[in-house]
Enzyme design. Structure first.
Site, PDB file in Angstrom:
ATOM      1  N   ASP A 236       0.664 -22.694 -33.269  1.00  0.00           N
ATOM      2  CA  ASP A 236       1.089 -21.810 -34.350  1.00  0.00           C
ATOM      3  C   ASP A 236       0.416 -20.458 -34.155  1.00  0.00           C
ATOM      4  O   ASP A 236      -0.799 -20.356 -34.231  1.00  0.00           O
ATOM      5  CB  ASP A 236       0.704 -22.409 -35.708  1.00  0.00           C
ATOM      6  CG  ASP A 236       1.148 -21.515 -36.852  1.00  0.00           C
ATOM      7  OD1 ASP A 236       2.368 -21.384 -37.037  1.00  0.00           O
ATOM      8  OD2 ASP A 236       0.291 -20.945 -37.535  1.00  0.00           O
TER       9      ASP A 236
ATOM     10  N   ASP B  41      -2.289 -23.259 -41.263  1.00  0.00           N
ATOM     11  CA  ASP B  41      -1.871 -23.044 -39.883  1.00  0.00           C
ATOM     12  C   ASP B  41      -1.895 -24.340 -39.073  1.00  0.00           C
ATOM     13  O   ASP B  41      -1.065 -24.545 -38.189  1.00  0.00           O
ATOM     14  CB  ASP B  41      -2.772 -21.997 -39.222  1.00  0.00           C
ATOM     15  CG  ASP B  41      -2.616 -20.642 -39.893  1.00  0.00           C
ATOM     16  OD1 ASP B  41      -1.512 -20.372 -40.382  1.00  0.00           O
ATOM     17  OD2 ASP B  41      -3.590 -19.878 -39.923  1.00  0.00           O
TER      18      ASP B  41
ATOM     19  N   GLU C 152       6.843 -21.493 -31.649  1.00  0.00           N
ATOM     20  CA  GLU C 152       7.896 -21.126 -32.571  1.00  0.00           C
ATOM     21  C   GLU C 152       8.594 -19.877 -32.075  1.00  0.00           C
ATOM     22  O   GLU C 152       7.975 -18.995 -31.481  1.00  0.00           O
ATOM     23  CB  GLU C 152       7.290 -20.852 -33.949  1.00  0.00           C
ATOM     24  CG  GLU C 152       7.640 -21.900 -34.957  1.00  0.00           C
ATOM     25  CD  GLU C 152       7.244 -21.448 -36.336  1.00  0.00           C
ATOM     26  OE1 GLU C 152       8.101 -21.465 -37.205  1.00  0.00           O
ATOM     27  OE2 GLU C 152       6.079 -21.093 -36.524  1.00  0.00           O
TER      28      GLU C 152
END
Ligand SMILES: [Zn+2]
Length: 260
Positions: free
Chosen positions: A20, A194, A112
Site C-alpha cells: 500500500d 494502511d 494498487e
C-alpha cells in the site's frame, strides 16, 4: 548493446505481498513491514525558501528589458539547483533500494493502480505525493519484476482496498483520509489503516484467474458499482465487494494502464 541479465530469483517465490503506497509512510507491506517516508524534500524546504527569497532580491534575467542576470543571482540559482539535485538523488536511491528488495524477495507483488497524476491535482497534497515518488516506484517494480522473474499484479483502481475489512470482508461505505485506524463494525477487528489496505489486494490475488504480469489484469474483477450508501457485509462468493462473481468474459472490463 544487448546483454543477458542474470538476476537472482526471488528468495520466496511462492510468497504474495500486498503493498500500500502512501504519503504518511512510503509503503506498508501486508507482512506488517512499514517503510517510512524519508521526506527528503521537506528536509531542505527551509533552505530552499531562504535561497529563493535571496534570489528574488538579486537581479535576475528580464526578457522585456533585456536585463542579463547578475553573477550573484546566478550563484544563488546554482545553490538552489544543487539542493534539488541532492533531493532527487536521495529519493531515487531509496526507491531503487526498496523496489529491488521487493522484487528479489517476493514471487508476487500486488500494487494498487493509483491515479498519481490525478492526485497531484490536489494542490495541498501535490508536493507530498510528488516527493514520495509513488509513480516512479511502480515503474521500477514493473521492470524489475521482469528481471527477477517475479510477478506484478495491479489491483483495480476501483477496488476498495482501504474500506474492506481484511479479516471478514465487510466493506465500509465511507472512510475519510483522517481516520488512520480501521475498525470493522462487523467482526470488530482493529488494524492500522494502511496495513489493512495492504492485506486486501494480497488476498485478491487468488481470485484473479491466471493473474498475469500485466497492468490491466486485475481491472477486470472489481468494477465500480456506484457509491455504496451503507456498509456491505457478506463476502458471499466471488468479489471482495460482496457482489456475485462476474460470469463470462463479457462482463470483464479492461482498464487501460495509465503510466503516471
Ligand atoms: Zn471485519
Amino acid at each position: 548493446m544487448e546483454i543477458t541479465r542474470t538476476d537472482p530469483k526471488p528468495s520466496q517465490p511462492n510468497a504474495v505481498v500486498g503493498v500500500d503506497l502512501g504519503v504518511k509512510s512510503l509503503a506498508v507491506l501486508s507482512t506488517g513491514q512499514v517503510i517510512p517516508n524519508p521526506k527528503h524534500l521537506e528536509a531542505v524546504q527551509k533552505t530552499l525558501r531562504r535561497l529563493n527569497r535571496q534570489a528574488s532580491r538579486r537581479i535576475g534575467p528580464d526578457k522585456r528589458t533585456g536585463q542579463n542576470p547578475s553573477s550573484r543571482w546566478r550563484s544563488t540559482q546554482n545553490r538552489v539547483a544543487k539542493l534539488h539535485t541532492r533531493v532527487a538523488n536521495a529519493r531515487r536511491d531509496g526507491l531503487h533500494k526498496l523496489s529491488t528488495s521487493l522484487c528479489r524477495t517476493y514471487g508476487t507483488i500486488v500494487l494498487e493502480d493509483l491515479n498519481v497524476s490525478g492526485m497531484m491535482h490536489n494542490h495541498r497534497l501535490a508536493r507530498h505525493i510528488g516527493g514520495a515518488g509513488m509513480a516512479e516506484l511502480r515503474r521500477q517494480i514493473d521492470y524489475k519484476t521482469t528481471w527477477s522473474n517475479s510477478r506484478l499484479v495491479i489491483a483495480s483502481r476501483w477496488y476498495p482496498s482501504s474500506k474492506t475489512c481484511s479479516d471478514c470482508g465487510a466493506v465500509k461505505a465511507k472512510l475519510p483520509l483522517r481516520v488512520r485506524v480501521f475498525r470493522c463494525v462487523e467482526c470488530g477487528c482493529v488494524l492500522d489503516r494502511d496495513l489493512n489496505a495492504a492485506r486486501n489486494p494480497a488476498a485478491l490475488v487468488d481470485e484473479i484467474p491466471g493473474g498475469q504480469s500485466t497492468a490491466s489484469c486485475a481491472g477486470t474483477l472489481n468494477k465500480p458499482d456506484g457509491n455504496p450508501c451503507k456498509t456491505r457485509f457478506a463476502r458471499a462468493a466471488g468479489t471482495a465487494t460482496g457482489r456475485p462473481a462476474p460470469t463470462g468474459a463479457g462482463q470483464r472490463r479492461r482498464h487501460k494502464a495509465t503510466t503516471a
